[in-house]
Every structure is written in structure tokens, then in C-alpha cells.
Motif scaffolding. Sequence first.
Motif, PDB file in Angstrom:
ATOM      1  N   LEU A   3       0.857  -1.193   0.000  1.00  0.00           N
ATOM      2  CA  LEU A   3       0.000   0.000   0.000  1.00  0.00           C
ATOM      3  C   LEU A   3       0.888   1.236   0.000  1.00  0.00           C
ATOM      4  O   LEU A   3       1.939   1.254   0.642  1.00  0.00           O
ATOM      5  CB  LEU A   3      -0.897   0.020   1.252  1.00  0.00           C
ATOM      6  N   ASN A   4       0.449   2.252  -0.730  1.00  0.00           N
ATOM      7  CA  ASN A   4       1.256   3.469  -0.821  1.00  0.00           C
ATOM      8  C   ASN A   4       0.408   4.697  -0.500  1.00  0.00           C
ATOM      9  O   ASN A   4      -0.426   5.096  -1.300  1.00  0.00           O
ATOM     10  CB  ASN A   4       1.843   3.578  -2.232  1.00  0.00           C
ATOM     11  N   ARG A   5       0.592   5.226   0.693  1.00  0.00           N
ATOM     12  CA  ARG A   5      -0.060   6.472   1.124  1.00  0.00           C
ATOM     13  C   ARG A   5      -1.551   6.474   0.829  1.00  0.00           C
ATOM     14  O   ARG A   5      -2.080   7.376   0.181  1.00  0.00           O
ATOM     15  CB  ARG A   5       0.616   7.674   0.465  1.00  0.00           C
ATOM     16  N   ILE A   6      -2.211   5.476   1.318  1.00  0.00           N
ATOM     17  CA  ILE A   6      -3.661   5.392   1.108  1.00  0.00           C
ATOM     18  C   ILE A   6      -4.382   6.099   2.267  1.00  0.00           C
ATOM     19  O   ILE A   6      -3.951   6.004   3.420  1.00  0.00           O
ATOM     20  CB  ILE A   6      -4.122   3.920   0.955  1.00  0.00           C
ATOM     21  N   SER A   7      -5.448   6.828   1.927  1.00  0.00           N
ATOM     22  CA  SER A   7      -6.281   7.467   2.948  1.00  0.00           C
ATOM     23  C   SER A   7      -7.728   7.090   2.682  1.00  0.00           C
ATOM     24  O   SER A   7      -8.152   7.020   1.527  1.00  0.00           O
ATOM     25  CB  SER A   7      -6.146   8.989   2.900  1.00  0.00           C
ATOM     26  N   LEU A   8      -8.457   6.847   3.761  1.00  0.00           N
ATOM     27  CA  LEU A   8      -9.850   6.399   3.631  1.00  0.00           C
ATOM     28  C   LEU A   8     -10.595   6.773   4.907  1.00  0.00           C
ATOM     29  O   LEU A   8     -10.093   6.536   6.005  1.00  0.00           O
ATOM     30  CB  LEU A   8      -9.845   4.870   3.477  1.00  0.00           C
TER      31      LEU A   8
ATOM     32  N   GLY B 241      -1.214  -0.265  -3.656  1.00  0.00           N
ATOM     33  CA  GLY B 241      -2.592   0.210  -3.667  1.00  0.00           C
ATOM     34  C   GLY B 241      -2.763   1.581  -3.043  1.00  0.00           C
ATOM     35  O   GLY B 241      -2.174   1.890  -2.020  1.00  0.00           O
ATOM     36  N   THR B 242      -3.561   2.384  -3.724  1.00  0.00           N
ATOM     37  CA  THR B 242      -4.069   3.616  -3.138  1.00  0.00           C
ATOM     38  C   THR B 242      -5.414   3.864  -3.819  1.00  0.00           C
ATOM     39  O   THR B 242      -5.790   3.088  -4.706  1.00  0.00           O
ATOM     40  CB  THR B 242      -3.047   4.771  -3.305  1.00  0.00           C
ATOM     41  N   ILE B 243      -6.158   4.875  -3.406  1.00  0.00           N
ATOM     42  CA  ILE B 243      -7.478   5.065  -4.014  1.00  0.00           C
ATOM     43  C   ILE B 243      -7.318   5.729  -5.383  1.00  0.00           C
ATOM     44  O   ILE B 243      -6.717   6.796  -5.488  1.00  0.00           O
ATOM     45  CB  ILE B 243      -8.382   5.964  -3.116  1.00  0.00           C
ATOM     46  N   ALA B 244      -7.847   5.082  -6.439  1.00  0.00           N
ATOM     47  CA  ALA B 244      -7.783   5.664  -7.783  1.00  0.00           C
ATOM     48  C   ALA B 244      -8.980   6.577  -8.006  1.00  0.00           C
ATOM     49  O   ALA B 244      -8.856   7.677  -8.544  1.00  0.00           O
ATOM     50  CB  ALA B 244      -7.770   4.561  -8.841  1.00  0.00           C
TER      51      ALA B 244
END
Length: 265
Positions: free
Chosen positions: A41-46, A223-226
Motif C-alpha cells: 500500500l502506498n499512502r492510502i487514505s480512507l 494500492g491507493t485510491i484511484a
Amino acid sequence: MTLSESELAARPTESSRLGGTVRVRDVSKVFGQRGDTTVALNRISLDVPSGAFVALVGASGCGKSTLLNLIAGLEKPTLGDVTLNGRCALIFQEAALFPWMTVAQNVSLALKLRGVPRRERAGIVAELLETVHLQDFAGHQPHELSGGMRQRVAIARAFAQEAEVLLMDEPFGALDAMTRDLLHDELERLWLDRGFTCVFVTHNVREAVRLADRVEVLTSRPGTIAETFEVPFARPRRIEDPEVAALAGVITTRLRQEVRSHATE
Ligand SMILES: Nc1ncnc2c1ncn2[C@@H]1O[C@H](COP(=O)(O)OP(=O)(O)OP(=O)(O)O)[C@@H](O)[C@H]1O
Ligand SMILES: [Mg+2]
């Protein structure tokens, strides 16, 4: 619009709602040692607010299970923060049951751990097993069940935990279409009734649109949010609704772009 007293009484009060919250901030996860590492995962925010139903879709290996494990606290982020408010239950891709216990005992254990008195447990177990259509298998052991049936026991057990945040990792992937549709209805009903918060991972984009308020498309690894898609359609929904199919088509196109852009790197 004003609500009658009986309507108000039928609505869950704030305190009886089960919705916890999830906040993932700039999270990265790297597996392995120097020289042989995988950036999952790469710098994912949710942000998942109380009572929301969020679906995550993304290519195999893009870090969806890793993200759920981080939210559940089974893994620690390499960088960034994960905050979970509320009791959480994680339903794995493969049902994780105690093999020496019967179906009923597996579900009952969750009630015991929650402090439900012994005399009340059998009734609640029977009700939950009926919910997942396993009332005739209460006395069976996990190895006597199919993969899909084991997954339904895991779902009953998560309901027994009264999770405030339900994390589901492709829970219906192994089920036939009819059982899956029934469980979609059941899950939606329980979610509307109880108000828990749900983070649901799936490969099936239609399933995501059928169930969620919001679908997050993840990039391929790391993964990060596309892109985020809101699902505005009224409930109850059906997987074959034309509007569900149309939005699923748009999301699938986006997902394909994502997979293709990484395949050519
Ligand atoms: N414990 C681990 N140790 C090392 N690498 C891991 C570990 N867990 C996951 N990975 C790696 O991290 C990446 C993301 O894996 P993850 O299981 O989160 O993907 P996923 O999106 O859930 O995939 P799928 O859709 O196939 O279930 C993969 O490359 C995987 O090999
Ligand atoms: Mg996975």
C-alpha cells in the motif's frame, strides 16, 4: 417530514446504533526485508463514517486484504495512521472456524465472549443460523460443510459479535449466485436494522454497487485510491437492477484502465 411516534420508536436510537468509524491516513505498508520488499500500500487514505457501507474493488494483489488487516489491527502500518472506533469483526476470504467445534458452538463462542448469559445463547444461535440458512447444520463440524457454508457460519459469528465495524474480505466469492443473492438481501437488511459500519472487499463490481453507498477503486500495487464512486440508488436494490448494472459498467471500465496502465509499465 414529521415522523409518527411509532415510526420514531421503530428507528434505532443513536445509542442502539452499532456504527463504528474507520480513519486511514496516508498509510503505507511494506512487507519483507531490505533487498526483497513488496510495497503493498502506498499512502492510502480512507474515511468510513458511522453506519456507512463502503466497498473496495481492485486487481488481485493490490493490497485490499492488507488494508483490512491493518484496519482490524492484525498488521501495523509501515507509515501513517489507522484509527478504528468500535468493536470490529473481520470475515476472511476463507472462513476461519474452530475445526473441533460444531457450527452452533462456533457461533455461540462469540456470544460467550461478549458476555451473553448461557441461557440466552441457544436461542440467539438458532436465530443467527436461520439468518444464514444453516439451521439444519447446527451440530455439524466445519469439515463436514462446503466452503460457502463455512463462510456463512463465519458471517453468523460476526453478527453474534455485534460488530460495530464489519470488515468483509470477499465473503461471498465462493457462493453460488442464488445463495449469494439471498445473503446480499440478508446483509442489507441487518445493516439497515442494526446500523453497523461495513467495509466490504470484492472482485465483483456489481456486488459492490448492489451493496455499498460508496465504491472505492484501488490502483494496482502499491494500492491507493484511484477513484471514488457514490451509489445514490434507493434500497433495497437488486443485483440485476438496470441502474446497478449501468454504474457497475462504468466502474469496471475504470478498473480495467487501472489494471492496463500497470500491465504496460
Ligand atoms: N504477510 C505478507 N508477507 C509478505 N507479502 C505479503 C504479505 N501479505 C501480503 N503480501 C503481499 O502484498 C501484496 C498485497 O496482498 P493482498 O493480499 O493485500 O492483496 P489483495 O488485494 O487482497 O489480493 P486478492 O484480491 O488476490 O485477495 C501482494 O503482493 C502480496 O504478495
Ligand atoms: Mg485479498
